[in-house]
Design an enzyme around this catalytic site. Structure first.
Site, PDB file in Angstrom:
ATOM      1  N   LYS A  16       0.835  -1.223   0.000  1.00 22.94           N
ATOM      2  CA  LYS A  16       0.000   0.000   0.000  1.00 22.94           C
ATOM      3  C   LYS A  16       0.855   1.251   0.000  1.00 22.94           C
ATOM      4  O   LYS A  16       2.032   1.225   0.370  1.00 22.94           O
ATOM      5  CB  LYS A  16      -0.946   0.030   1.211  1.00 22.94           C
ATOM      6  CG  LYS A  16      -0.256   0.049   2.584  1.00 22.94           C
ATOM      7  CD  LYS A  16      -0.083   1.432   3.167  1.00 22.94           C
ATOM      8  CE  LYS A  16       0.676   1.395   4.479  1.00 22.94           C
ATOM      9  NZ  LYS A  16       1.661   2.424   4.672  1.00 22.94           N
ATOM     10  N   ASP A 139      -1.434  -0.868  10.645  1.00 20.76           N
ATOM     11  CA  ASP A 139      -1.704  -0.972   9.204  1.00 20.76           C
ATOM     12  C   ASP A 139      -2.415  -2.272   8.826  1.00 20.76           C
ATOM     13  O   ASP A 139      -2.883  -2.403   7.699  1.00 20.76           O
ATOM     14  CB  ASP A 139      -0.382  -0.939   8.412  1.00 20.76           C
ATOM     15  CG  ASP A 139       0.180   0.467   8.297  1.00 20.76           C
ATOM     16  OD1 ASP A 139      -0.572   1.432   8.503  1.00 20.76           O
ATOM     17  OD2 ASP A 139       1.381   0.580   7.991  1.00 20.76           O
TER      18      ASP A 139
HETATM   19  O1  C5P Z   1       1.063   0.130  15.321  1.00 21.54           O
HETATM   20  P1  C5P Z   1       2.468  -0.012  14.871  1.00 21.54           P
HETATM   21  O2  C5P Z   1       3.157  -1.225  15.448  1.00 21.54           O
HETATM   22  O3  C5P Z   1       2.602   0.063  13.384  1.00 21.54           O
HETATM   23  O4  C5P Z   1       3.226   1.259  15.430  1.00 21.54           O
HETATM   24  C1  C5P Z   1       4.615   1.319  15.694  1.00 21.54           C
HETATM   25  C2  C5P Z   1       4.890   2.517  16.599  1.00 21.54           C
HETATM   26  O5  C5P Z   1       4.603   3.738  15.907  1.00 21.54           O
HETATM   27  C3  C5P Z   1       4.029   2.563  17.836  1.00 21.54           C
HETATM   28  O6  C5P Z   1       4.634   1.855  18.890  1.00 21.54           O
HETATM   29  C4  C5P Z   1       3.949   4.054  18.144  1.00 21.54           C
HETATM   30  O7  C5P Z   1       5.127   4.466  18.810  1.00 21.54           O
HETATM   31  C5  C5P Z   1       3.989   4.686  16.777  1.00 21.54           C
HETATM   32  N1  C5P Z   1       2.643   5.034  16.273  1.00 21.54           N
HETATM   33  C6  C5P Z   1       2.049   6.227  16.682  1.00 21.54           C
HETATM   34  N2  C5P Z   1       0.828   6.581  16.191  1.00 21.54           N
HETATM   35  C7  C5P Z   1       0.200   5.804  15.274  1.00 21.54           C
HETATM   36  C8  C5P Z   1       0.781   4.594  14.829  1.00 21.54           C
HETATM   37  C9  C5P Z   1       2.015   4.246  15.349  1.00 21.54           C
HETATM   38  O8  C5P Z   1       2.601   6.974  17.505  1.00 21.54           O
HETATM   39  N3  C5P Z   1      -0.984   6.201  14.776  1.00 21.54           N
END
Ligand code: C5P
Length: 290
Positions: A16, A139
């Site tokens: 994506k 995601d």
């Molecule tokens: O959800 P994911 O594992 O992809 O996110 C990785 C890191 O990115 C999270 O631990 C967080 O620190 C940050 N994040 C964030 N806000 C989001 C998505 C992710 O701060 N909307």
């Protein structure tokens, strides 16, 4: 999803782009509130699931094949949550650049959830699968829906959007060092000055409702901080522009860059120029919901 005579299931796990990625602010839980338009592209991994007594994973890129692999973690979560006795042999053929911002790992995980739901005969609806998906990463839920979608919350609250008109894009994989905890690091550089109100996203959605993709509305909040995280990305950005793609943007959390081209033919010319300059790149296009 295709079922073969040997009982295995094959799924396409597409990558994506984020046509917009706006950060509205920081939430009390530490995550950031987003407004983003997710867009599936044709570039894909292949996920094949074979009936098996236990869970195991084979990956075409051995370094991605350990216990931390998101597809395997998805399978374990679904196995636990459903209480199913069966397992599966998961075979991943990677074509999507890992850790590039194209969410290949998240897509593999979502495809695994869909496939195992069928292989194990669970009959879970998408909403129930989305609950597991959201636990794996922000995601992952998008890939259960696919196509073009509006994401809010931390990216997991989704609304399907009308398909974007078919658009050709050149992806460039900049030769920058890998960054440990990349997404977290990028967010840590995001400050108040990078916050926006979601206007570009809203306007892009309005355009999609009329069957248009206004490339001047493409936006990614991480672009403001990417050069501090991905050293040398600026040169790659210039190279993609100079080769003839416009506009050029960061793909998700990067470092992959994407540039719009007017046609497949024009895209091939851009790819040849970039390859001649020593860059790794490929031509792909936006994809509709399967
Ligand atoms: O959800 P994911 O594992 O992809 O996110 C990785 C890191 O990115 C999270 O631990 C967080 O620190 C940050 N994040 C964030 N806000 C989001 C998505 C992710 O701060 N909307």
């Amino acid at each position: 999803m295709q079922k073969a005579a040997d009982g295995s299931i094959a799924l396409e796990a597409r990558a994506k782009l984020n046509l917009t990625l706006e950060v509205l602010g920081r939430r009390p839980d530490g995550y950031h509130e987003l407004r983003t338009v997710f867009q599936e592209i044709a570039l894909s991994d292949e996920v094949r699931l074979y009936p098996c007594v236990s869970l195991c994973l084979e990956c075409s890129v051995p370094s991605l094949g350990g216990e931390s692999n998101l597809a395997l973690r998805a399978a374990r979560l679904l196995q636990d949550a459903s209480g199913v006795g069966a397992g599966a042999r998961i075979v991943l053929v990677k074509r999507i650049q890992a850790a590039g911002g194209l969410a290949g790992g998240s897509s593999d995980a979502a495809a695994t959830l869909r496939g195992l739901n069928a292989l194990w005969g669970l009959g879970w609806d998408m909403e129930r699968l989305a609950g597991i998906a959201a636990r794996l990463g922000s995601d992952v839920p998008f890939f259960l829906l696919g196509g073009t979608a509006l994401g809010s919350g931390r990216g997991e609250v989704l609304m399907p959007l009308p398909a974007a008109p078919e658009t050709w894009v050149v992806l460039l994989f900049p030769p920058v060092p890998e960054v440990e905890g990349k997404t977290r690091t990028l967010y840590s550089f995001i400050t108040r000055e990078h916050y926006t109100a979601g206007t570009a996203t809203r306007r892009l959605c309005d355009g999609l409702a009329l069957g248009k993709l206004d490339a001047s509305l493409l936006y990614n909040a991480f672009e403001g901080v990417a050069p501090r995280v991905f050293h040398g990305i600026g040169a790659a950005q210039l190279a993609l522009k100079d080769a003839g793609a416009a506009p050029v943007h960061l793909a998700g959390s990067g470092p992959t860059l994407f540039g719009i081209v007017a046609s497949a033919g024009e895209g091939e010319v851009v790819v040849r120029r970039l390859e001649a300059a020593g860059y790794r790149c490929c031509l792909t296009r936006t994809a509709r919901r399967a």
